[in-house]
Design a protein around this motif. Structure first.
Motif, PDB file in Angstrom:
ATOM      1  N   ARG A  37       2.590  24.618  13.837  1.00  0.00           N
ATOM      2  CA  ARG A  37       3.210  23.954  12.754  1.00  0.00           C
ATOM      3  C   ARG A  37       2.049  23.205  11.458  1.00  0.00           C
ATOM      4  O   ARG A  37       2.479  22.612  10.720  1.00  0.00           O
ATOM      5  CB  ARG A  37       3.909  22.799  13.221  1.00  0.00           C
ATOM      6  N   THR A  38       1.198  23.197  12.087  1.00  0.00           N
ATOM      7  CA  THR A  38       0.037  22.668  11.208  1.00  0.00           C
ATOM      8  C   THR A  38      -0.608  23.696   9.986  1.00  0.00           C
ATOM      9  O   THR A  38      -1.087  24.781  10.573  1.00  0.00           O
ATOM     10  CB  THR A  38      -1.263  22.080  11.877  1.00  0.00           C
TER      11      THR A  38
ATOM     12  N   ARG B 226       0.971  17.629  10.075  1.00  0.00           N
ATOM     13  CA  ARG B 226       1.669  18.502   9.555  1.00  0.00           C
ATOM     14  C   ARG B 226       0.519  19.166   8.308  1.00  0.00           C
ATOM     15  O   ARG B 226       0.572  20.233   8.086  1.00  0.00           O
ATOM     16  CB  ARG B 226       2.518  17.582   8.442  1.00  0.00           C
TER      17      ARG B 226
ATOM     18  N   ALA C 194       2.751  13.101   4.709  1.00  0.00           N
ATOM     19  CA  ALA C 194       2.752  13.790   6.163  1.00  0.00           C
ATOM     20  C   ALA C 194       1.515  13.264   6.938  1.00  0.00           C
ATOM     21  O   ALA C 194       0.527  13.080   6.279  1.00  0.00           O
ATOM     22  CB  ALA C 194       3.421  15.158   6.170  1.00  0.00           C
TER      23      ALA C 194
END
Length: 428
Positions: free
Chosen positions: A33-34, A87, A60
């Motif tokens: 997700r990064t 993030r 984020a």
């Protein structure tokens, strides 16, 4: 026996590095997700990284490379600091050895790659600029098809890297189509301001940075932020709060009212040119050069110091040359007509600290510049109080600010940042 021990230590280091990189390879693939944004370039990486991280962290949770840990050890360590809640991750990547960029790019698997410039650095490893460019080109080439490469359109070698990219390419520069700059102003004591032009609009950007040479790093950061859905105005607001990074054109006000601009952590030719231009165009009572030596120049010490003196005579009112070859600089500066009372030499950093106490006066602006391993910053710190390290030789390539051996008897952070109440500290 000694040779056997040395080989054993080398083998152990190789084993630890291999384990570190294997762990980073696996960990990166778990961080699905990064969004990873990798930055490379001969100059300006750290400041661009700080600007982009400031923009993204306002949106984020964002991870960034600590200081300038951008080598074969620093990159995997940065990856292992990544967490599922990050993030974004902004990773600085150096190109200090052949093949290193490809290995680090494979570890990081960047979604966005930024290439700032190709200049004369690491000339002991890369014999030509084309060799250096080929190494840096490995980073954008590693970006997947759905990713983005952000390239310097003003640098011919960087612009050509688009030919090896599978992904979409955007360009920045003074006249690039995706992000360009005009109305650039940075005459000291004013800080850098510019107008940024993109297809999405125009934005005035005010910064705390010193010098026009940071323009491309800002443009690259803004393009990367835009690719993540961040508005130009929001990105500009975040950049406005970014202070100069340690030892990268960082102004420090001394107790006597003089200002020293620290740029002592990189001594390649392109950084000298940029720093000299800042001082040459500045509005100051006197301009003072405090210099040790250049790097990445295939000339003998005598010639290097003579060339420094030539430039000093053109742009400075006073000069202090530091090091065992300083006398070459002193002689040349005097031959060029500089005032004998304002030209001096110091054999080492401790002697330079004593000279500065009498040389610098209120209203002066001085440039502190030399090789990273010379650690000239100690001459500056000594103007605030006592320090515990006067090593003649030190192989560490880190800022003295974060070295445990410095042991200042005053609040170093408060002093150099100009925090009210610090001994002699005033905000520049």
């Amino acid at each position: 026996m000694a040779g056997a021990r040395a080989r054993w230590r080398k083998l152990r280091r190789w084993g630890r590095l291999r384990t570190l990189r294997a762990s980073a390879w696996l960990w990166r693939r778990l961080m699905v997700r990064t969004t990873v944004i990798a930055i490379t370039g001969s100059i300006g990486k750290t400041t661009a990284k700080e600007c982009l991280a400031a923009i993204l962290s306002a949106r984020a949770p964002t991870l960034k490379t600590l200081n300038n840990q951008n080598d074969s050890i620093g990159v995997p360590r940065t990856i292992l600091r990544m967490r599922p809640w990050h993030r974004f991750a902004v990773i600085e990547m150096g190109a200090g050895e052949p093949g290193g960029m490809r290995r680090n790019a494979r570890l990081a698997r960047p979604d966005v790659a930024i290439v700032l410039a190709v200049a004369s650095t690491h000339t002991d490893v890369f014999q030509t600029l084309d060799d250096a460019a080929a190494e840096k080109a490995e980073l954008p080439a590693a970006v997947p098809r759905r990713g983005l490469a952000i390239l310097n359109g003003d640098d011919e070698r960087v612009a050509r890297m688009a030919e090896g990219c599978r992904c979409r390419v955007e360009r920045f520069g003074r006249s690039a189509s995706d992000a360009s700059a005009d109305e650039v102003s940075a005459r000291w004591p004013a800080r850098l301001t510019l107008r940024v032009n993109t297809a999405g609009g125009t934005q005035q950007v005010e910064t705390r940075l010193v010098g026009e040479h940071w323009v491309n790093g800002i443009l690259a950061a803004l393009l990367a932020a835009r690719s993540q859905g961040i508005a130009l105005a929001d990105a500009a607001e975040a950049i406005a709060a970014v202070e100069p990074f340690t030892g990268r054109m960082q102004p420090v006000r001394l107790p006597n009212g003089a200002t020293v601009i620290r740029d002592e952590l990189n001594s390649s030719p392109d950084t000298w040119r940029a720093a000299f231009e800042v001082l040459r165009a500045s509005s100051a009572r006197r301009r003072v050069l405090i210099a040790s030596d250049t790097s990445d120049v295939g000339k003998n010490p005598r010639r290097r110091y003579q060339e420094l003196a030539d430039r000093a005579a053109e742009a400075f009112d006073a000069a202090l040359f530091v090091g065992e070859h300083a006398h070459y600089g002193v002689r040349r500066a005097l031959a060029k007509g500089m005032d004998p009372s304002l030209v001096d030499g110091a054999l080492d950093v401790r002697a330079a600290a004593a000279r500065l106490a009498s040389l610098l006066q209120e209203g002066d602006v001085a440039l502190l510049k030399g090789r990273a391993t010379h650690h000239l910053s100690r001459a500056l710190f000594a103007q605030f109080g006592g320090i515990g390290c006067w090593k003649a030789r030190c192989s560490k390539r880190i800022a003295c600010d974060i070295c445990a051996q410095l042991r200042p008897d005053f609040d170093l952070g408060a002093a150099i940042s100009g925090v009210a109440g610090a001994p002699g500290a005033r905000r520049p």
